[in-house]
Enzyme design. Structure first.
Site, PDB file in Angstrom:
ATOM      1  N   GLN A 127      71.573   2.605  -6.124  1.00  0.00           N
ATOM      2  CA  GLN A 127      71.617   1.142  -6.251  1.00  0.00           C
ATOM      3  C   GLN A 127      72.482   0.717  -7.445  1.00  0.00           C
ATOM      4  OE1 GLN A 127      67.382   0.532  -6.583  1.00  0.00           O
ATOM      5  NE2 GLN A 127      67.195   2.134  -8.102  1.00  0.00           N
ATOM      6  N   HIS A 167      52.744  -5.878 -14.968  1.00  0.00           N
ATOM      7  CA  HIS A 167      52.325  -4.507 -15.286  1.00  0.00           C
ATOM      8  C   HIS A 167      50.821  -4.405 -15.534  1.00  0.00           C
ATOM      9  CE1 HIS A 167      56.766  -3.964 -16.234  1.00  0.00           C
ATOM     10  NE2 HIS A 167      56.498  -3.291 -15.139  1.00  0.00           N
ATOM     11  N   ASP A 213      60.975   1.400 -14.924  1.00  0.00           N
ATOM     12  CA  ASP A 213      61.057   0.735 -16.235  1.00  0.00           C
ATOM     13  C   ASP A 213      59.960   1.221 -17.182  1.00  0.00           C
ATOM     14  OD1 ASP A 213      58.671  -1.034 -15.605  1.00  0.00           O
ATOM     15  OD2 ASP A 213      60.061  -1.671 -14.049  1.00  0.00           O
ATOM     16  N   ASP A 272      61.889  11.463  -4.785  1.00  0.00           N
ATOM     17  CA  ASP A 272      61.529  10.448  -3.791  1.00  0.00           C
ATOM     18  C   ASP A 272      60.006  10.390  -3.620  1.00  0.00           C
ATOM     19  OD1 ASP A 272      61.252   8.788  -1.640  1.00  0.00           O
ATOM     20  OD2 ASP A 272      62.598   9.923  -0.312  1.00  0.00           O
ATOM     21  N   GLY A 273      59.445   9.210  -3.838  1.00  0.00           N
ATOM     22  CA  GLY A 273      58.005   9.034  -3.711  1.00  0.00           C
ATOM     23  C   GLY A 273      57.514   9.272  -2.285  1.00  0.00           C
ATOM     24  N   ASP A 289      54.637   1.009  -7.322  1.00  0.00           N
ATOM     25  CA  ASP A 289      55.365  -0.002  -8.104  1.00  0.00           C
ATOM     26  C   ASP A 289      56.819   0.048  -7.653  1.00  0.00           C
ATOM     27  OD1 ASP A 289      56.509  -1.661  -9.952  1.00  0.00           O
ATOM     28  OD2 ASP A 289      56.004  -0.440 -11.694  1.00  0.00           O
ATOM     29  N   ASP A 326      61.922  -3.998  -3.461  1.00  0.00           N
ATOM     30  CA  ASP A 326      61.750  -4.627  -2.148  1.00  0.00           C
ATOM     31  C   ASP A 326      61.967  -3.614  -1.011  1.00  0.00           C
ATOM     32  OD1 ASP A 326      61.284  -6.970  -3.437  1.00  0.00           O
ATOM     33  OD2 ASP A 326      63.346  -7.698  -3.294  1.00  0.00           O
TER      34      ASP A 326
HETATM   35  N1  SAM Z   1      58.354  -4.797 -10.727  1.00  0.00           N
HETATM   36  C1  SAM Z   1      59.354  -4.599  -9.808  1.00  0.00           C
HETATM   37  C2  SAM Z   1      59.419  -5.541  -8.654  1.00  0.00           C
HETATM   38  O1  SAM Z   1      58.401  -5.867  -8.048  1.00  0.00           O
HETATM   39  O2  SAM Z   1      60.529  -5.965  -8.360  1.00  0.00           O
HETATM   40  C3  SAM Z   1      59.516  -3.189  -9.396  1.00  0.00           C
HETATM   41  C4  SAM Z   1      59.933  -2.414 -10.585  1.00  0.00           C
HETATM   42  S1  SAM Z   1      60.401  -0.805 -10.501  1.00  0.00           S
HETATM   43  C5  SAM Z   1      61.914  -0.979 -11.372  1.00  0.00           C
HETATM   44  C6  SAM Z   1      60.864  -0.387  -8.839  1.00  0.00           C
HETATM   45  C7  SAM Z   1      61.411   1.024  -8.787  1.00  0.00           C
HETATM   46  O3  SAM Z   1      61.094   1.639  -7.537  1.00  0.00           O
HETATM   47  C8  SAM Z   1      62.924   1.134  -8.947  1.00  0.00           C
HETATM   48  O4  SAM Z   1      63.221   1.712 -10.182  1.00  0.00           O
HETATM   49  C9  SAM Z   1      63.359   2.014  -7.775  1.00  0.00           C
HETATM   50  O5  SAM Z   1      64.362   2.939  -8.117  1.00  0.00           O
HETATM   51  C10 SAM Z   1      62.047   2.680  -7.406  1.00  0.00           C
HETATM   52  N2  SAM Z   1      62.002   3.223  -6.044  1.00  0.00           N
HETATM   53  C11 SAM Z   1      62.489   2.634  -4.909  1.00  0.00           C
HETATM   54  N3  SAM Z   1      62.311   3.456  -3.859  1.00  0.00           N
HETATM   55  C12 SAM Z   1      61.682   4.576  -4.325  1.00  0.00           C
HETATM   56  C13 SAM Z   1      61.233   5.770  -3.710  1.00  0.00           C
HETATM   57  N4  SAM Z   1      61.408   5.989  -2.401  1.00  0.00           N
HETATM   58  N5  SAM Z   1      60.630   6.711  -4.498  1.00  0.00           N
HETATM   59  C14 SAM Z   1      60.448   6.491  -5.824  1.00  0.00           C
HETATM   60  N6  SAM Z   1      60.877   5.376  -6.463  1.00  0.00           N
HETATM   61  C15 SAM Z   1      61.485   4.420  -5.717  1.00  0.00           C
END
Ligand code: SAM
Length: 278
Positions: A31, A62, A86, A139-140, A157, A160
């Protein structure tokens, strides 16, 4: 300085902030990653043009994504955060005395590095390498496929449901979350705005209800997110937040948003939300 940054929250609506400085701007494998300084919200993390968190209001998100599920579970010891690059959620998780292991699986190492550099207040636990913390860059979705009967609480967390976060909003993912939780485990996910994303919330609530006997939705006020009204969804195997009498633990002493009354009131839903959740 007359520099403005707009997040297009819908096809017809944007939230615009006056920017004083772009501290970082780059492209990771997953991204566009940026940190900007703004006059109203302070420093902000922006992923693919979407405001993720800001110094001004990060405490609301948070505290609410971490403390509500952790107050629902009577003795959370092993906690997983998916996403949350973050560091704000894990910062709240490690405050709980009962928590022995706080794992975090974030897909994008650039988000973690950039936040440690430019948002150190939020990334505090990652910077300090908190002794309870275990960070994995990965990857989660894959992590959930491999875990079984391991976690008391899982906190999703995520960003979108587009890009790397898309698979985190599917029935198959919730099945893996169910498998990864202990027999009395529970999970929470940030589930966007009830004002603007109700088809998504309706669908995922149906999916979670098909797997978990207890499903609850709660709200918080977060100005940088669409409509300023944000919701979170809990799926729980045994513990019902509505049946927790009182949050007696002292882990929440220095909170700015979450407290005993908020824990009760955040589950009170407006009629239009009740209606689409029926
Ligand atoms: N508070 C925020 C919001 O609601 O917009 C979300 C914050 S946090 C920065 C979201 C994180 O999820 C991002 O850093 C992104 O890289 C991570 N993310 C997205 N897809 C993911 C996945 N499949 N596995 C692990 N992390 C993931």
């Amino acid at each position: 300085m007359n520099l403005w940054l707009t997040e297009f929250q819908t096809d017809n609506l944007g939230l615009t902030a006056r920017i004083t400085e772009t501290l970082f701007s780059g492209r990771s494998e997953f991204q566009d990653v940026a940190v900007v300084d703004s006059l109203e919200f302070g420093r902000m993390l922006v992923l693919d043009g979407v405001f993720q968190t800001s110094i001004f209001d990060e405490f609301v998100y948070h505290e609410m994504i971490a403390h509500v599920p952790l107050a629902t579970h009577p003795n959370p010891k092993t906690v997983l955060v998916i996403g949350g690059g973050d560091g704000g959620t894990i910062r709240e998780v490690v405050k709980h005395q009962s928590v022995e292991l706080a794992e975090m699986v974030e897909i994008d190492g650039m988000v973690v590095d950039v936040c440690k550099q430019f948002l150190p207040e939020i990334s505090a636990a990652l910077i300090q390498k908190h002794p309870k913390l275990s960070l994995k860059i990965g990857d989660g979705i894959q992590h959930m496929k491999e875990a079984e009967n391991k976690y008391d609480v899982i906190i999703v967390d995520c960003s979108d449901p587009i890009g790397p976060g898309e698979g985190l909003f599917t029935h198959a993912f919730y099945q893996d979350v169910h498998k990864a939780l202990k027999e009395d485990g529970l999970f929470v996910q940030q589930t966007d705005s009830p004002l603007y994303h109700h088809p998504l919330i309706k669908r995922l609530t149906k999916d979670i209800r098909s797997l978990f006997p207890i499903t609850r939705t709660y709200l918080a006020h977060i100005p940088i997110y669409p409509g300023g009204m944000h919701c979170f969804t809990i799926g729980s195997k045994q513990y019902d937040p509505l049946k927790v009498d009182a949050v007696t633990r002292s882990d929440f002493a220095d909170n700015r948003y979450f407290n005993q009354e908020i824990f009760k009131s955040c589950f009170a839903l407006p009629n239009f939300v009740k209606e689409f959740l029926k």
